[in-house]
Design a protein around this motif. Sequence first.
Motif, mmCIF file in Angstrom:
data_model
loop_
_atom_site.group_PDB
_atom_site.id
_atom_site.type_symbol
_atom_site.label_atom_id
_atom_site.label_comp_id
_atom_site.label_asym_id
_atom_site.label_seq_id
_atom_site.Cartn_x
_atom_site.Cartn_y
_atom_site.Cartn_z
ATOM 1 N N THR A 98 -39.091 -83.700 23.355
ATOM 2 C CA THR A 98 -39.507 -85.226 24.018
ATOM 3 C C THR A 98 -40.319 -85.090 25.165
ATOM 4 O OG1 THR A 98 -37.392 -85.824 22.993
ATOM 5 C CG2 THR A 98 -38.605 -87.164 24.255
ATOM 6 N N THR A 145 -41.285 -90.156 24.452
ATOM 7 C CA THR A 145 -41.979 -90.036 23.310
ATOM 8 C C THR A 145 -41.784 -88.586 22.584
ATOM 9 O OG1 THR A 145 -43.733 -91.297 24.424
ATOM 10 C CG2 THR A 145 -44.117 -90.233 22.267
ATOM 11 N N PRO A 146 -41.244 -88.838 21.264
ATOM 12 C CA PRO A 146 -41.188 -87.443 20.473
ATOM 13 C C PRO A 146 -42.303 -86.829 20.256
ATOM 14 C CG PRO A 146 -40.560 -89.534 19.314
ATOM 15 C CD PRO A 146 -41.036 -89.958 20.551
ATOM 16 N N ARG A 191 -44.393 -80.898 27.914
ATOM 17 C CA ARG A 191 -43.519 -82.372 27.878
ATOM 18 C C ARG A 191 -44.308 -82.998 29.038
ATOM 19 N NH1 ARG A 191 -37.824 -81.815 29.115
ATOM 20 N NH2 ARG A 191 -37.553 -84.066 28.349
#
Length: 423
Positions: free
Chosen positions: A257, A262-263, A397
């Motif tokens: 994530t 947000t994935p 990320r």
Amino acid sequence: MRKKLNLRRTIRRSVMTGAVLGCALAAAGCSQYTAGEGMRAQAEALRPESRETGPDQSIAGFGQEERESLAAAETSRLETERTTASVPEFEAEEDMVYVKTPGGGSVRIRSACDTSDGSNILTYVVPGTKLLRTGKNDQWTRVNYKGFSGYIATAYISTEAPEQKEAFDKVLSDSPVSLDGSWKYAKFSKINSGSATMYRSHAAERKDITICVNAGHGTLGGSSVKTLCHPDGTPKVTGGTTGAGAVTAVAVSSGMTFLDGTPESRVTLAMANVFKDKLLAAGYDVLMIRESDDVQLDNVARTVIANNASDCHIALHWDSTESDKGAFYMSVPNVESYRNMEPVKSNWQKHNALGESLVAGLKGKGVKIFSGGSMAMDLTQTSYSTVPSIDIELGDRASDYSQATLDKLGDGLVAGVNQYFGR
Ligand SMILES: [Zn+2]
């Protein structure tokens, strides 16, 4: 409905972690399908694909014809020269012919007149495709395919130029490609009820090269199912999402994530769409593995489909670190046992070469590159891939994934593909 395609075509270096998924698998390649001079006898079979409604519907006499042509030849495909195998007789021809199918489905060109083995499929051609015919008989037509002899079912060859190729192209433009259980390594897949989609380029200059764009992650339930890390059942040789020594790994992990919540799967999908559009504009055909938040295809299925329906497989990911360290590709670990295991043995150099090209393309567009641009990782994708196949990590990320950034990354990836295929 199902579709397939196949072709094969080319490598190098190092290690790390990250959430990866890969899962390539595939089978025998026809990399060097042809051989020698004089008459390279190779046969090819093809069968029209269906894109109809009914389950597995095929167009026109596929089963029957395939069966008939089994009589054809014992041609040893796979990069060897032809030996003493018998080959059907051909009446010499030298003219231009066109692919024509009743339903608009595509047709296979094979390296041997043997429909019993999917590994001799060189490519799929759509109706309207112009081919140089060099020989024919009732069942098979020999054509020039990239300088070699390829074989296509005579039933799908016409000497008349089609009037509406454009229309055919449009029809074919989003053909589903499902996993065919007969494909090599298909049986190792556990989640495969979904399908990928084939997009044909309408660019003025088509390259006749299909790029499989695999948006990483995005398979509901994928992390509760396990698949074999290696087709031979041996344990993983490096760590990663699944530790070294494990024999099985999650079929598709859920991914990381981003720091903003947000994935990863959403960003890989957005990236895939940007990449697809740029590839189509550049003349490449595109096989899209996933186009929504969920596709029921595990990493093995994704890889086997790519093996059989594309010329290379590019899985898009962002890594799980949070240092915005830059892009890199997952290279094939320099571990003897791993590099000696098929299909890794026959393909690892191609995987690394593709990775190097992609990183070079990204770098050329000003994308930040992590360290030497690669990290060695034993991935399901790599372990089953028979076409050049790579997991590219486009950041992590903490990286920006704005439209502008995705656009730049897309340009870099296309530049890398161009470099790899010498275009
Ligand atoms: Zn990932």
